[in-house]
Design an enzyme around this catalytic site. Structure first.
Site, PDB file in Angstrom:
ATOM      1  N   ASN A  10       0.872  -1.184   0.000  1.00  4.96           N
ATOM      2  CA  ASN A  10       0.000   0.000   0.000  1.00  4.96           C
ATOM      3  C   ASN A  10       0.901   1.223   0.000  1.00  4.96           C
ATOM      4  O   ASN A  10       1.471   1.592   1.030  1.00  4.96           O
ATOM      5  CB  ASN A  10      -0.908  -0.021   1.229  1.00  4.96           C
ATOM      6  CG  ASN A  10      -1.960   1.069   1.197  1.00  4.96           C
ATOM      7  OD1 ASN A  10      -1.843   2.041   0.454  1.00  4.96           O
ATOM      8  ND2 ASN A  10      -2.993   0.920   2.001  1.00  4.96           N
ATOM      9  N   LYS A  17       3.432   0.903   3.065  1.00  6.71           N
ATOM     10  CA  LYS A  17       3.072  -0.115   4.048  1.00  6.71           C
ATOM     11  C   LYS A  17       3.118  -1.492   3.404  1.00  6.71           C
ATOM     12  O   LYS A  17       2.514  -1.717   2.353  1.00  6.71           O
ATOM     13  CB  LYS A  17       1.673   0.167   4.598  1.00  6.71           C
ATOM     14  CG  LYS A  17       1.562   1.500   5.326  1.00  6.71           C
ATOM     15  CD  LYS A  17       0.151   1.745   5.823  1.00  6.71           C
ATOM     16  CE  LYS A  17       0.059   3.081   6.540  1.00  6.71           C
ATOM     17  NZ  LYS A  17      -1.324   3.351   7.022  1.00  6.71           N
ATOM     18  N   ARG A  59      -2.258  -2.120  -3.842  1.00  7.03           N
ATOM     19  CA  ARG A  59      -3.397  -1.206  -3.828  1.00  7.03           C
ATOM     20  C   ARG A  59      -3.144  -0.088  -4.840  1.00  7.03           C
ATOM     21  O   ARG A  59      -2.132   0.615  -4.773  1.00  7.03           O
ATOM     22  CB  ARG A  59      -3.592  -0.597  -2.445  1.00  7.03           C
ATOM     23  CG  ARG A  59      -4.701   0.459  -2.391  1.00  7.03           C
ATOM     24  CD  ARG A  59      -4.897   0.984  -0.980  1.00  7.03           C
ATOM     25  NE  ARG A  59      -5.876   2.067  -0.948  1.00  7.03           N
ATOM     26  CZ  ARG A  59      -5.562   3.346  -0.835  1.00  7.03           C
ATOM     27  NH1 ARG A  59      -4.280   3.720  -0.752  1.00  7.03           N
ATOM     28  NH2 ARG A  59      -6.503   4.269  -0.800  1.00  7.03           N
ATOM     29  N   HIS A 148     -12.093   4.508  -1.905  1.00  7.28           N
ATOM     30  CA  HIS A 148     -12.103   3.733  -0.654  1.00  7.28           C
ATOM     31  C   HIS A 148     -12.847   2.412  -0.826  1.00  7.28           C
ATOM     32  O   HIS A 148     -13.353   1.841   0.138  1.00  7.28           O
ATOM     33  CB  HIS A 148     -12.757   4.524   0.500  1.00  7.28           C
ATOM     34  CG  HIS A 148     -11.998   5.723   0.941  1.00  7.28           C
ATOM     35  ND1 HIS A 148     -12.619   6.930   1.216  1.00  7.28           N
ATOM     36  CD2 HIS A 148     -10.671   5.928   1.149  1.00  7.28           C
ATOM     37  CE1 HIS A 148     -11.716   7.816   1.581  1.00  7.28           C
ATOM     38  NE2 HIS A 148     -10.521   7.240   1.548  1.00  7.28           N
ATOM     39  N   GLY A 179     -11.591   8.938   7.892  1.00  7.02           N
ATOM     40  CA  GLY A 179     -10.187   9.092   8.224  1.00  7.02           C
ATOM     41  C   GLY A 179      -9.729  10.440   7.724  1.00  7.02           C
ATOM     42  O   GLY A 179     -10.514  11.384   7.647  1.00  7.02           O
ATOM     43  N   GLY A 181      -8.935  11.018   4.680  1.00  5.28           N
ATOM     44  CA  GLY A 181      -9.907  11.020   3.601  1.00  5.28           C
ATOM     45  C   GLY A 181     -11.163  10.347   4.119  1.00  5.28           C
ATOM     46  O   GLY A 181     -11.083   9.478   4.994  1.00  5.28           O
ATOM     47  N   ARG A 210      -9.209  18.206   2.847  1.00  3.19           N
ATOM     48  CA  ARG A 210      -9.975  18.371   1.603  1.00  3.19           C
ATOM     49  C   ARG A 210     -11.333  18.972   1.900  1.00  3.19           C
ATOM     50  O   ARG A 210     -11.978  18.641   2.897  1.00  3.19           O
ATOM     51  CB  ARG A 210     -10.154  17.021   0.900  1.00  3.19           C
ATOM     52  CG  ARG A 210      -8.884  16.462   0.314  1.00  3.19           C
ATOM     53  CD  ARG A 210      -9.126  15.113  -0.327  1.00  3.19           C
ATOM     54  NE  ARG A 210      -8.175  14.119   0.159  1.00  3.19           N
ATOM     55  CZ  ARG A 210      -8.302  12.817  -0.022  1.00  3.19           C
ATOM     56  NH1 ARG A 210      -9.349  12.335  -0.649  1.00  3.19           N
ATOM     57  NH2 ARG A 210      -7.382  11.998   0.458  1.00  3.19           N
ATOM     58  N   GLU A 302     -13.174   4.414  13.597  1.00  2.00           N
ATOM     59  CA  GLU A 302     -12.840   3.327  14.526  1.00  2.00           C
ATOM     60  C   GLU A 302     -12.543   3.828  15.933  1.00  2.00           C
ATOM     61  O   GLU A 302     -12.932   3.203  16.918  1.00  2.00           O
ATOM     62  CB  GLU A 302     -11.610   2.571  14.019  1.00  2.00           C
ATOM     63  CG  GLU A 302     -11.806   1.845  12.713  1.00  2.00           C
ATOM     64  CD  GLU A 302     -10.482   1.387  12.129  1.00  2.00           C
ATOM     65  OE1 GLU A 302      -9.532   1.169  12.922  1.00  2.00           O
ATOM     66  OE2 GLU A 302     -10.376   1.281  10.900  1.00  2.00           O
ATOM     67  N   GLU A 354      -7.890  -3.288   4.789  1.00  2.00           N
ATOM     68  CA  GLU A 354      -7.782  -3.321   3.329  1.00  2.00           C
ATOM     69  C   GLU A 354      -6.845  -4.428   2.864  1.00  2.00           C
ATOM     70  O   GLU A 354      -7.047  -5.006   1.792  1.00  2.00           O
ATOM     71  CB  GLU A 354      -7.297  -1.954   2.823  1.00  2.00           C
ATOM     72  CG  GLU A 354      -8.317  -0.846   2.984  1.00  2.00           C
ATOM     73  CD  GLU A 354      -7.742   0.532   2.718  1.00  2.00           C
ATOM     74  OE1 GLU A 354      -8.411   1.337   2.069  1.00  2.00           O
ATOM     75  OE2 GLU A 354      -6.612   0.794   3.179  1.00  2.00           O
TER      76      GLU A 354
END
Length: 368
Positions: A10, A17, A59, A148, A179, A181, A210, A302, A354
């Site tokens: 990712n 990651k 991803r 997402h 999050g 985003g 954003r 979360e 994910e």
């Protein structure tokens, strides 16, 4: 042979990651590296340190209209992904750089791309289509893509499994990925039928930096009447708006603390954020014709019991209600049901995984 150990890559603008996922869906090893150019000795050392790898899943944020499912990577696929860079100029280049670097390190290991837009390929025309000239839609492919998708797919699937309705084509779930985003998805029987992000990840909810949805006439006015150029507009809407533009910080924890202390800018930021969130959840429920469950996921979804409670407070008319003790106890470390007993709509906290969704897609692609 279906691969057992899948390396999930990712790549973001600030981090890379790596997660090694086994057949049970458990992340058995991980490594995080700084973002930027990944073709370094540090990446080679990290990959080697994770142990044997049977397949790699990458991803990729944007799949356009061509990639509506995970796809095995080859030269032609890579070129097609590269051609989509103008649609996601901040996200596509790091992913492509990571694909090149990991492929060079593991040349004999199959590589698969999983797309954040693919889950939303099932959007019906009424949801996917902008009311703009036909010429734009046909020549430029202008439409709503949604993002997402890997997170929304995982969260909605876990909710269905927890409810014992994973084969129910009528199950109506709104997934809230909150999050830095943020976006929502309306999921009917496992299929995305509406979402808040559109042609780009800028549409929809208020986010960390954003703006979310603004009147396009405002953008035109700023450009034509105030002389603000495209680069400055992009920077402002992508990096200097949202919670940062309203409250002076992109950190939801600081916004919540400031609002509790009565700071006007923090209170306004939180109120605008919640107003857009509640209205958009209601809109997703309308697209579904009703609501059976809500899932909160992503860093804020979360970990912030306060945001969940404040969002739910405005959704009682939909049948949403939280159990205060269960909500407070849910930290995002584990899945939890936080809805009030007897509430018409069940509410869950589902940690974003994910990497599990990507690994599942990789196995499906390579199984043939």
């Amino acid at each position: 042979m279906i691969p057992a150990r899948i390396l999930v890559v990712n790549a973001g603008s600030s981090s890379l990651k790596l997660r090694l996922v086994d057949p049970s869906g458990t992340g058995v090893a991980s490594a995080d590296l700084p973002g930027g150019e990944p073709g370094t000795a540090a990446l080679a050392e990290a990959v080697d340190g994770l142990g044997p790898v049977d397949a790699v899943g990458h991803r990729v944020v944007h799949g356009g209209t061509r990639f509506t499912a995970a796809t095995r990577l080859d030269a032609a696929t890579l070129e097609a992904i590269r051609a989509l860079t103008p649609l996601a100029p901040l996200h596509q280049p790091p992913a492509l750089a990571a694909i090149d670097a990991v492929s060079a390190l593991l040349p004999d290991v199959p590589q698969v791309a999983s797309f954040d837009t693919a889950f939303h390929a099932t959007l019906p025309p009424a949801s996917a289509t902008y009311a703009v000239p036909r010429d734009w839609r046909e020549r430029f492919g202008v439409r709503r893509f949604g993002f997402h998708g890997l997170s929304h797919a995982y969260a909605s699937r876990r909710v269905a499994e927890r409810m014992g309705r994973d084969r129910d084509p009528e199950l109506r779930v709104v997934t809230c990925h909150l999050g830095a985003g943020a976006s929502l998805a309306a999921v009917l029987g496992g299929r995305s039928v509406d979402t808040t992000m559109g042609f780009t990840p800028l549409e929809g909810l208020v986010m960390a930096t954003r703006s979310g949805t603004v009147d396009p006439g405002l953008v035109l006015w700023l450009a034509t009447e105030q002389g603000i150029g495209a680069a400055e507009l992009t920077d402002a809407l992508e990096r200097r708006s949202g919670l940062l533009g309203l409250g002076g910080t992109s950190d939801m924890r600081a916004i919540l603390a400031g609002a509790r202390d009565g700071l006007p800018d923090a209170r306004l930021a939180l109120e605008v954020y919640l107003h857009r969130l509640r209205a958009s959840i209601a809109a997703m429920a309308a697209s579904l014709g009703g609501l059976d469950a809500i899932a909160f996921t992503g860093g804020v979804g979360e970990r912030s019991s306060e945001v969940r409670a404040l969002a739910a407070d405005g959704l009682a008319f939909l049948g949403v209600g939280l159990d205060p003790a269960a909500n407070e106890a849910a930290t995002g470390q584990d899945e939890a049901e936080v809805g009030a007993p007897g509430a018409a709509v069940r509410t869950f906290v589902i940690p974003a995984r994910e990497e599990v969704e990507i690994a599942r897609e990789v196995r499906a692609v390579l199984a043939g």
